[in-house]
Scaffold this motif. Structure first.
Motif, PDB file in Angstrom:
ATOM      1  N   LEU A  75       0.819  -1.206   0.000  1.00  8.51           N
ATOM      2  CA  LEU A  75       0.000   0.000   0.000  1.00  8.51           C
ATOM      3  C   LEU A  75       0.861   1.267   0.000  1.00  8.51           C
ATOM      4  O   LEU A  75       0.641   2.184  -0.792  1.00  8.51           O
ATOM      5  CB  LEU A  75      -0.946  -0.011   1.206  1.00  8.51           C
ATOM      6  CG  LEU A  75      -1.853   1.210   1.375  1.00  8.51           C
ATOM      7  CD1 LEU A  75      -2.787   1.367   0.174  1.00  8.51           C
ATOM      8  CD2 LEU A  75      -2.653   1.090   2.670  1.00  8.51           C
ATOM      9  N   ASP A 135     -10.643  -0.364   7.249  1.00 15.85           N
ATOM     10  CA  ASP A 135     -10.991  -0.040   5.869  1.00 15.85           C
ATOM     11  C   ASP A 135      -9.728   0.477   5.174  1.00 15.85           C
ATOM     12  O   ASP A 135      -9.263   1.589   5.457  1.00 15.85           O
ATOM     13  CB  ASP A 135     -12.101   1.011   5.860  1.00 15.85           C
ATOM     14  CG  ASP A 135     -12.637   1.317   4.484  1.00 15.85           C
ATOM     15  OD1 ASP A 135     -11.855   1.284   3.502  1.00 15.85           O
ATOM     16  OD2 ASP A 135     -13.838   1.609   4.380  1.00 15.85           O
ATOM     17  N   GLU A 143      -9.260   1.518   2.187  1.00 18.81           N
ATOM     18  CA  GLU A 143      -9.445   2.728   1.371  1.00 18.81           C
ATOM     19  C   GLU A 143      -9.379   3.977   2.243  1.00 18.81           C
ATOM     20  O   GLU A 143      -8.838   5.004   1.831  1.00 18.81           O
ATOM     21  CB  GLU A 143     -10.754   2.661   0.576  1.00 18.81           C
ATOM     22  CG  GLU A 143     -10.675   1.698  -0.590  1.00 18.81           C
ATOM     23  CD  GLU A 143      -9.504   1.973  -1.534  1.00 18.81           C
ATOM     24  OE1 GLU A 143      -9.329   3.133  -1.966  1.00 18.81           O
ATOM     25  OE2 GLU A 143      -8.750   1.026  -1.830  1.00 18.81           O
ATOM     26  N   ARG A 197      -5.759   4.411   2.984  1.00 21.36           N
ATOM     27  CA  ARG A 197      -5.102   4.988   1.801  1.00 21.36           C
ATOM     28  C   ARG A 197      -5.303   6.513   1.774  1.00 21.36           C
ATOM     29  O   ARG A 197      -4.356   7.267   1.536  1.00 21.36           O
ATOM     30  CB  ARG A 197      -5.654   4.377   0.529  1.00 21.36           C
ATOM     31  CG  ARG A 197      -5.118   5.033  -0.752  1.00 21.36           C
ATOM     32  CD  ARG A 197      -5.816   4.524  -1.991  1.00 21.36           C
ATOM     33  NE  ARG A 197      -5.600   3.119  -2.183  1.00 21.36           N
ATOM     34  CZ  ARG A 197      -4.509   2.594  -2.752  1.00 21.36           C
ATOM     35  NH1 ARG A 197      -3.561   3.382  -3.191  1.00 21.36           N
ATOM     36  NH2 ARG A 197      -4.392   1.287  -2.876  1.00 21.36           N
ATOM     37  N   ASP A 198      -6.529   6.969   2.026  1.00 24.53           N
ATOM     38  CA  ASP A 198      -6.802   8.407   2.032  1.00 24.53           C
ATOM     39  C   ASP A 198      -5.978   9.125   3.101  1.00 24.53           C
ATOM     40  O   ASP A 198      -5.463  10.222   2.870  1.00 24.53           O
ATOM     41  CB  ASP A 198      -8.290   8.670   2.270  1.00 24.53           C
ATOM     42  CG  ASP A 198      -9.160   8.272   1.090  1.00 24.53           C
ATOM     43  OD1 ASP A 198      -8.634   8.065  -0.027  1.00 24.53           O
ATOM     44  OD2 ASP A 198     -10.390   8.156   1.286  1.00 24.53           O
ATOM     45  N   GLU A 258      -2.410   9.260   1.880  1.00 23.40           N
ATOM     46  CA  GLU A 258      -2.288  10.264   0.821  1.00 23.40           C
ATOM     47  C   GLU A 258      -2.286  11.674   1.409  1.00 23.40           C
ATOM     48  O   GLU A 258      -1.568  12.555   0.929  1.00 23.40           O
ATOM     49  CB  GLU A 258      -3.410  10.095  -0.207  1.00 23.40           C
ATOM     50  CG  GLU A 258      -3.214   8.873  -1.076  1.00 23.40           C
ATOM     51  CD  GLU A 258      -4.393   8.564  -1.986  1.00 23.40           C
ATOM     52  OE1 GLU A 258      -5.482   9.171  -1.820  1.00 23.40           O
ATOM     53  OE2 GLU A 258      -4.233   7.685  -2.863  1.00 23.40           O
TER      54      GLU A 258
END
Length: 140
Positions: free
Chosen positions: A30, A111, A113, A116-117, A120
């Motif tokens: 990731l 989660d 995702e 990931r956010d 980021e």
């Protein structure tokens, strides 16, 4: 903090218990994708990219842009500031936090995702140069 040149695969293989090894493999993939950089060992920390920091006090050094450490009790994921991500952290799943650390005991229960956010967001913060009081310069 400096890169140690240790073998990242060996560092992951040595993680204990087995869930930390599994989570380290997932996080490596990731973070490699989010950072666009290969992993490197910074002691017992697996980091992606590097940046130089400087505080107004004159304290300065180097650190990874994104990083995690597979610790025995939980995986530590290093962030810019957990308060900046409080809304997303509410949607993440089971975890605990420190000022700039996210602690996850089982990555399969969060989660990815949302994670990931968050990653980021941390990457964007570093690449933008930090915040007033912390000067950051990406060095790779």
């Amino acid at each position: 903090m400096k890169q140690t040149g240790s073998n990242v695969a060996a560092l992951i293989a040595a993680a204990s218990p087995a869930i930390r090894r599994r989570d380290a493999e997932t996080l490596t993939a990731l973070m490699r994708e989010v950072a666009g950089r290969e992993p490197a060992a910074w002691g017992s920390i697996i980091g992606f990219g590097s940046c130089h920091y400087r505080y107004p006090t004159g304290t300065e050094g180097d650190m990874p842009i994104l990083a995690f450490a597979p610790r025995k009790t939980a995986t530590t994921i290093y962030l810019d500031d957990t308060e900046r991500h409080s809304e997303a952290l509410g949607d993440l799943g089971p975890h605990t936090v420190g000022k700039g650390c996210l602690y996850v005991k089982d990555l399969e229960k969060v989660d990815l995702e949302v994670l990931r956010d968050i990653l980021e967001g941390t990457l964007a913060w570093v690449e933008s140069g930090g915040t007033p009081g912390i000067e950051l310069t990406v060095t790779d």
